[in-house]
Enzyme design. Structure first.
Site, PDB file in Angstrom:
ATOM      1  N   LYS A 194       0.838  -1.207   0.000  1.00 48.81           N
ATOM      2  CA  LYS A 194       0.000   0.000   0.000  1.00 48.81           C
ATOM      3  C   LYS A 194       0.871   1.253   0.000  1.00 48.81           C
ATOM      4  CE  LYS A 194      -3.645  -2.565   2.322  1.00 48.81           C
ATOM      5  NZ  LYS A 194      -4.216  -3.016   3.596  1.00 48.81           N
ATOM      6  N   GLN A 236      -4.203  -1.185   9.885  1.00 53.32           N
ATOM      7  CA  GLN A 236      -4.075  -2.551   9.378  1.00 53.32           C
ATOM      8  C   GLN A 236      -4.635  -3.536  10.412  1.00 53.32           C
ATOM      9  OE1 GLN A 236      -2.856  -3.389   6.258  1.00 53.32           O
ATOM     10  NE2 GLN A 236      -3.526  -5.463   6.727  1.00 53.32           N
ATOM     11  N   ASP A 253     -10.676   2.921   4.042  1.00 54.78           N
ATOM     12  CA  ASP A 253     -11.028   1.499   3.981  1.00 54.78           C
ATOM     13  C   ASP A 253     -12.543   1.323   3.935  1.00 54.78           C
ATOM     14  OD1 ASP A 253      -9.301  -0.575   3.691  1.00 54.78           O
ATOM     15  OD2 ASP A 253      -8.943  -0.918   5.827  1.00 54.78           O
TER      16      ASP A 253
END
Ligand code: NAP
Length: 288
Positions: A54, A98, A121
């Site tokens: 990412k 994460q 997200d």
């Protein structure tokens, strides 16, 4: 006849190139650089690999890499304080915590601290609420990547019968919602569904996110249907999906491979979300 294989790598590369071009335009017009703050707590090797991908993609798109790494024994309050400071920092367009976080930390409480405008997200309760109400907001990356693939291959959704196998927060539920919003008639299957193959055979568009290798065979696919395989299983023979690829490609009209189908879309859509968040923060329209 063998199915058209949906090239997720090519579609993802196009999305990433579009984002890079738009980031350059945004920077020239505003003097601002979109920034993505990935947050990793602990040293889980798989998480470190995901985060590394990412961060690299973010830099390649011309965005600032504002990565934060905390040790595994960081207290809940300290992680929360970091997320709060990122939420308040105007240089941070998007925040991605994460998951999973180390044992002892409450991951969903931590995710809940991310404001919807920075929730790249798309997984906070606020973002899920916006999606379910059909209001503008940042959408989860894998589901929106699936819609991008369907659009890239001009799959008709309006009026189509769509079946989603799986009802997770991450994939099944949001992709079903996105398909409803595009006027598909959607059925959601799960582990208690009776005669899964029979339900799936009714689908013009079949999205499989069950996390069970090769659960979908040729008997579960309507001839000519579009089949999107979200599953990811590391096997001795390589990465495999939830769909029996060799059997289903003889029946389906269009089919994603594993690897090279849905997988590459997730990071591409994360980059797009970060740009949308930066634009919205700069007053350039709403993110959606
Ligand atoms: P998950 O949270 O484990 O959810 C799986 C869903 O499938 C559940 O709703 C479950 O039903 C349902 N299911 C399980 N067995 C079934 C069966 N025999 N028949 C019908 N439904 C069944 O998984 P997830 O996070 O959604 O992920 C699904 C797969 O996608 C995994 O392989 C994951 O690795 C992969 N994935 C890939 C990407 C990507 O970027 N390509 C991103 C995310 C996930 P119940 O609700 O009844 O338990």
């Amino acid at each position: 006849m063998s199915a058209v294989i949906i090239d997720g790598k090519a579609v993802a590369a196009r999305v990433r190139a579009d984002v890079a071009r738009d980031v350059a335009e945004f920077r020239a017009a505003t003097g601002l650089q979109p920034g993505l703050a990935t947050v990793l707590v602990g040293d889980d090797p798989a998480s470190a690999v995901y985060i590394g991908g990412k961060r690299k993609a973010c830099v390649e798109a011309g965005m600032a890499d504002l990565h934060q790494h905390l040790p595994a024994d960081t207290a809940q309050d300290e992680v929360a304080a970091l997320l709060d400071s990122l939420a308040a920092d105007p240089a941070v367009s998007g925040i991605l915590l994460q998951l999973p976080v180390p044992r002892g930390l409450d991951g969903s409480a931590l995710v809940g601290r991310i404001p919807p405008g920075k929730d790249v997200d798309g997984l906070t309760t606020a973002s899920v609420g916006l999606l379910s109400r059909g209001e503008p907001g940042l959408r989860p990356c894998t589901p929106s990547g699936i819609l991008e693939l369907l659009d890239a291959y001009e799959v008709t959704l309006e009026g189509a019968s769509a079946v989603v196998v799986g009802r997770s927060e991450l994939v099944g539920r949001p992709v079903a919602q996105l398909l409803v919003d595009r006027n598909a008639t959607v059925t959601i299957c799960h582990s208690r569904t009776r005669d899964l193959a029979a339900v799936c055979r009714g689908a013009d568009v079949l999205v499989v996110a069950a996390g069970k290798q090769a659960i979908i065979g040729a008997d579960a696919v309507k001839p000519g249907a579009t089949v999107i395989d979200v599953g990811m299983h590391r096997t001795e023979a390589g990465l495999r999906g939830d769909v029996d690829f060799d059997a289903v490609r003889e029946v389906a009209g269009k089919l994603t491979p594993v690897p090279g189908g849905v997988g590459p879309m997730t990071i591409a859509m994360l980059l797009r979300n970060t740009l949308l968040a930066a634009r919205a923060a700069a007053g350039q329209g709403v993110n959606s």
